[in-house]
Design a protein around this motif. Structure first.
Motif, PDB file in Angstrom:
ATOM      1  N   PHE A  95       0.855  -1.176   0.000  1.00 54.05           N
ATOM      2  CA  PHE A  95       0.000   0.000   0.000  1.00 54.05           C
ATOM      3  C   PHE A  95       0.901   1.240   0.000  1.00 54.05           C
ATOM      4  N   LYS A  96       1.343   1.621  -1.184  1.00 51.20           N
ATOM      5  CA  LYS A  96       2.333   2.696  -1.309  1.00 51.20           C
ATOM      6  C   LYS A  96       1.664   4.071  -1.224  1.00 51.20           C
ATOM      7  N   PHE A 123      -9.653   0.855   0.610  1.00 48.43           N
ATOM      8  CA  PHE A 123      -9.558   2.055   1.433  1.00 48.43           C
ATOM      9  C   PHE A 123      -9.176   1.730   2.872  1.00 48.43           C
ATOM     10  N   GLU A 124      -9.378   0.478   3.310  1.00 45.15           N
ATOM     11  CA  GLU A 124      -9.108   0.120   4.701  1.00 45.15           C
ATOM     12  C   GLU A 124      -7.626   0.170   5.063  1.00 45.15           C
ATOM     13  N   TRP A 125      -6.760  -0.057   4.097  1.00 41.97           N
ATOM     14  CA  TRP A 125      -5.335  -0.116   4.414  1.00 41.97           C
ATOM     15  C   TRP A 125      -4.712   1.262   4.621  1.00 41.97           C
ATOM     16  N   ILE A 126      -5.492   2.330   4.514  1.00 45.21           N
ATOM     17  CA  ILE A 126      -4.966   3.682   4.695  1.00 45.21           C
ATOM     18  C   ILE A 126      -4.412   3.893   6.098  1.00 45.21           C
ATOM     19  N   PHE A 127      -4.771   3.021   7.041  1.00 44.40           N
ATOM     20  CA  PHE A 127      -4.311   3.198   8.417  1.00 44.40           C
ATOM     21  C   PHE A 127      -2.795   3.153   8.539  1.00 44.40           C
ATOM     22  N   ILE A 128      -2.105   2.598   7.548  1.00 44.95           N
ATOM     23  CA  ILE A 128      -0.648   2.573   7.582  1.00 44.95           C
ATOM     24  C   ILE A 128      -0.071   3.989   7.464  1.00 44.95           C
ATOM     25  N   VAL A 232      -7.243   5.849  -4.051  1.00 49.88           N
ATOM     26  CA  VAL A 232      -6.568   4.542  -4.050  1.00 49.88           C
ATOM     27  C   VAL A 232      -6.659   3.946  -5.449  1.00 49.88           C
ATOM     28  N   LYS A 233      -5.528   3.580  -5.988  1.00 48.38           N
ATOM     29  CA  LYS A 233      -5.490   2.948  -7.310  1.00 48.38           C
ATOM     30  C   LYS A 233      -4.989   1.515  -7.160  1.00 48.38           C
ATOM     31  N   LYS A 234      -5.737   0.567  -7.705  1.00 49.16           N
ATOM     32  CA  LYS A 234      -5.318  -0.829  -7.647  1.00 49.16           C
ATOM     33  C   LYS A 234      -4.363  -1.098  -8.802  1.00 49.16           C
ATOM     34  N   ILE A 235      -3.122  -1.401  -8.481  1.00 47.90           N
ATOM     35  CA  ILE A 235      -2.098  -1.634  -9.496  1.00 47.90           C
ATOM     36  C   ILE A 235      -2.190  -3.054 -10.034  1.00 47.90           C
ATOM     37  N   LYS A 236      -2.277  -4.001  -9.113  1.00 52.68           N
ATOM     38  CA  LYS A 236      -2.517  -5.399  -9.434  1.00 52.68           C
ATOM     39  C   LYS A 236      -3.048  -6.055  -8.165  1.00 52.68           C
ATOM     40  N   GLY A 238      -3.614  -7.234  -4.815  1.00 50.53           N
ATOM     41  CA  GLY A 238      -2.894  -7.107  -3.558  1.00 50.53           C
ATOM     42  C   GLY A 238      -1.945  -5.938  -3.473  1.00 50.53           C
ATOM     43  N   TYR A 239      -1.916  -5.084  -4.507  1.00 55.60           N
ATOM     44  CA  TYR A 239      -1.005  -3.937  -4.518  1.00 55.60           C
ATOM     45  C   TYR A 239      -1.777  -2.667  -4.895  1.00 55.60           C
ATOM     46  N   TYR A 240      -1.561  -1.623  -4.093  1.00 58.35           N
ATOM     47  CA  TYR A 240      -2.291  -0.367  -4.287  1.00 58.35           C
ATOM     48  C   TYR A 240      -1.338   0.820  -4.183  1.00 58.35           C
ATOM     49  N   GLU A 241      -1.727   1.909  -4.839  1.00 52.12           N
ATOM     50  CA  GLU A 241      -1.007   3.173  -4.712  1.00 52.12           C
ATOM     51  C   GLU A 241      -1.999   4.254  -4.291  1.00 52.12           C
ATOM     52  N   THR A 242      -1.572   5.099  -3.369  1.00 54.13           N
ATOM     53  CA  THR A 242      -2.443   6.141  -2.833  1.00 54.13           C
ATOM     54  C   THR A 242      -1.825   7.512  -3.045  1.00 54.13           C
ATOM     55  N   THR A 243      -2.634   8.445  -3.519  1.00 57.14           N
ATOM     56  CA  THR A 243      -2.202   9.825  -3.683  1.00 57.14           C
ATOM     57  C   THR A 243      -3.121  10.741  -2.884  1.00 57.14           C
ATOM     58  N   PHE A 244      -2.559  11.816  -2.371  1.00 53.66           N
ATOM     59  CA  PHE A 244      -3.295  12.778  -1.559  1.00 53.66           C
ATOM     60  C   PHE A 244      -3.472  14.080  -2.329  1.00 53.66           C
ATOM     61  N   GLN A 245      -4.638  14.670  -2.202  1.00 50.67           N
ATOM     62  CA  GLN A 245      -4.936  15.942  -2.860  1.00 50.67           C
ATOM     63  C   GLN A 245      -5.649  16.851  -1.873  1.00 50.67           C
ATOM     64  N   THR A 246      -5.081  18.007  -1.626  1.00 46.86           N
ATOM     65  CA  THR A 246      -5.699  18.957  -0.703  1.00 46.86           C
ATOM     66  C   THR A 246      -6.873  19.653  -1.382  1.00 46.86           C
ATOM     67  N   ILE A 247      -8.039  19.508  -0.803  1.00 43.44           N
ATOM     68  CA  ILE A 247      -9.243  20.162  -1.324  1.00 43.44           C
ATOM     69  C   ILE A 247      -9.336  21.590  -0.801  1.00 43.44           C
ATOM     70  N   ALA A 248      -8.973  21.776   0.470  1.00 47.42           N
ATOM     71  CA  ALA A 248      -9.019  23.119   1.060  1.00 47.42           C
ATOM     72  C   ALA A 248      -8.078  23.178   2.256  1.00 47.42           C
ATOM     73  N   VAL A 249      -7.318  24.260   2.342  1.00 46.23           N
ATOM     74  CA  VAL A 249      -6.479  24.501   3.511  1.00 46.23           C
ATOM     75  C   VAL A 249      -7.285  25.238   4.578  1.00 46.23           C
ATOM     76  N   ASN A 250      -8.062  26.234   4.120  1.00 44.54           N
ATOM     77  CA  ASN A 250      -8.894  27.036   5.019  1.00 44.54           C
ATOM     78  C   ASN A 250     -10.360  26.872   4.616  1.00 44.54           C
ATOM     79  N   PRO A 251     -11.075  25.919   5.176  1.00 42.32           N
ATOM     80  CA  PRO A 251     -12.434  25.576   4.726  1.00 42.32           C
ATOM     81  C   PRO A 251     -13.451  26.694   4.881  1.00 42.32           C
ATOM     82  N   LEU A 252     -13.213  27.614   5.809  1.00 45.40           N
ATOM     83  CA  LEU A 252     -14.179  28.690   6.014  1.00 45.40           C
ATOM     84  C   LEU A 252     -14.219  29.673   4.849  1.00 45.40           C
ATOM     85  N   GLU A 253     -13.272  29.565   3.932  1.00 48.87           N
ATOM     86  CA  GLU A 253     -13.253  30.430   2.751  1.00 48.87           C
ATOM     87  C   GLU A 253     -14.235  29.954   1.680  1.00 48.87           C
TER      88      GLU A 253
END
Length: 296
Positions: A95-96, A123-128, A232-236, A238-253
């Motif tokens: 789970f990269k 999505f469950e393996w995100i705990f790593i 989460v992208k399934k590569i093959k 038992g193998y996954y790749e995860t990328t993070f994308q910030t939707i908002a830094v200051n949500p009140l804006e």
């Protein structure tokens, strides 16, 4: 009775969890035959959902997605069981996390984080993630009816320094965390259907107007937490790749529900790219014909 069920089932789960992945997926292949061909678990719901979302696809195309989905679902079930005993090294290998620095940027800004995803991939393996960040992890979940299995799930998550909290505990727990000066990262999955009487916002998801969960956005604004989506992208198998994308830094804006809409668009992008990895067994569109007048 709960304890009796636990002591009967848990040893079997533990034995399965220590099997090598090769044997684990052999069990998954057998489970697929049982679930798809023999039991037909929620097959009508899955077919209905797929035809509703992809009206342009032929019956053969729908069936192909359906079969791939059930195969993935069985893999996820076995991978979840494997989580009981999987080593940290094995989890990191499978789970990269491709850009965890996105979380580190928010740490530098001293921002708490509301972390969102869809019911997509594993999505469950995100705990790593907790092994790579300094934020205290909280996972919002629905308490299991069997208190012994509930404790098991909590213990499984705790080994990566994540604390599970129920929906009712969320606000109080995170407010207390903030008051202590603790940086927190709390996980939400908000793409399924809320109860109609608790739906305050309706909009299109996958082309169908439905009630939408807004709790994650409301909490982010209440705590002034950054909002981050992870894909989460399934590569093959038992193998996954995860990328993070910030939707908002200051949500009140942002205007009300704007962050929720942005989150759902990111979930949709994943689904349209590879629909077989989404959780189609849920009755997501059961209220589609009950849209209130103000949202039509």
């Amino acid at each position: 009775m709960q304890f009796l069920v636990y002591i009967i089932i848990y040893p079997l789960l533990w034995v399965i969890s220590i099997l090598p992945f090769r044997l684990l997926y052999a069990i998954s292949d057998f489970l697929f035959v049982v679930v798809y061909y023999i039991i037909g678990y929620r097959k009508k719901t899955v077919t209905y959902n797929l035809k509703l979302v992809f009206p342009e696809k032929s019956d053969s195309e729908i069936k192909d997605i359906q079969k791939k989905f059930y195969a993935h679902l069985c893999d996820m079930i076995l991978e979840s069981i494997k989580s009981l005993t999987i080593s940290e090294e094995e989890m990191i290998k499978r789970f990269k996390l491709l850009n965890v620095e996105e979380i580190h940027k928010l740490e530098v800004l001293n921002k708490n984080i509301v972390l969102q995803c869809g019911h997509y991939g594993n999505f469950e393996w995100i705990f790593i993630l907790q092994k790579f960040v300094n934020h205290k992890g909280y996972g919002v979940y629905k308490r299991l009816a069997n208190k012994y299995f509930d404790k098991l799930i909590k213990r499984k998550r705790a080994k990566y320094n994540t604390e599970l909290i129920t929906t009712k505990e969320t606000i109080q727990t995170l407010l207390h965390s903030k008051a202590k000066g603790e940086l927190s990262i709390s996980g939400f999955i908000s793409d399924q259907s809320p109860k109609k009487d608790k739906a305050y916002y309706w909009n299109e998801f996958l082309g169908i107007k439905v009630p939408i969960h807004t709790g994650a956005e409301m909490l982010a604004k209440k705590l002034d937490s950054a909002v981050v989506f992870f894909a989460v992208k399934k590569i093959k198998r038992g193998y996954y790749e995860t990328t993070f994308q910030t939707i908002a830094v200051n949500p009140l804006e942002y205007k009300n529900y704007e962050l929720t809409d942005r989150y759902l668009k990111l979930v949709e992008e994943q689904i349209y790219e590879a629909p077989e990895y989404y959780l189609w067994t849920h009755k997501r569109f059961k209220h589609k014909d009950e849209v209130p007048a103000e949202f039509q």
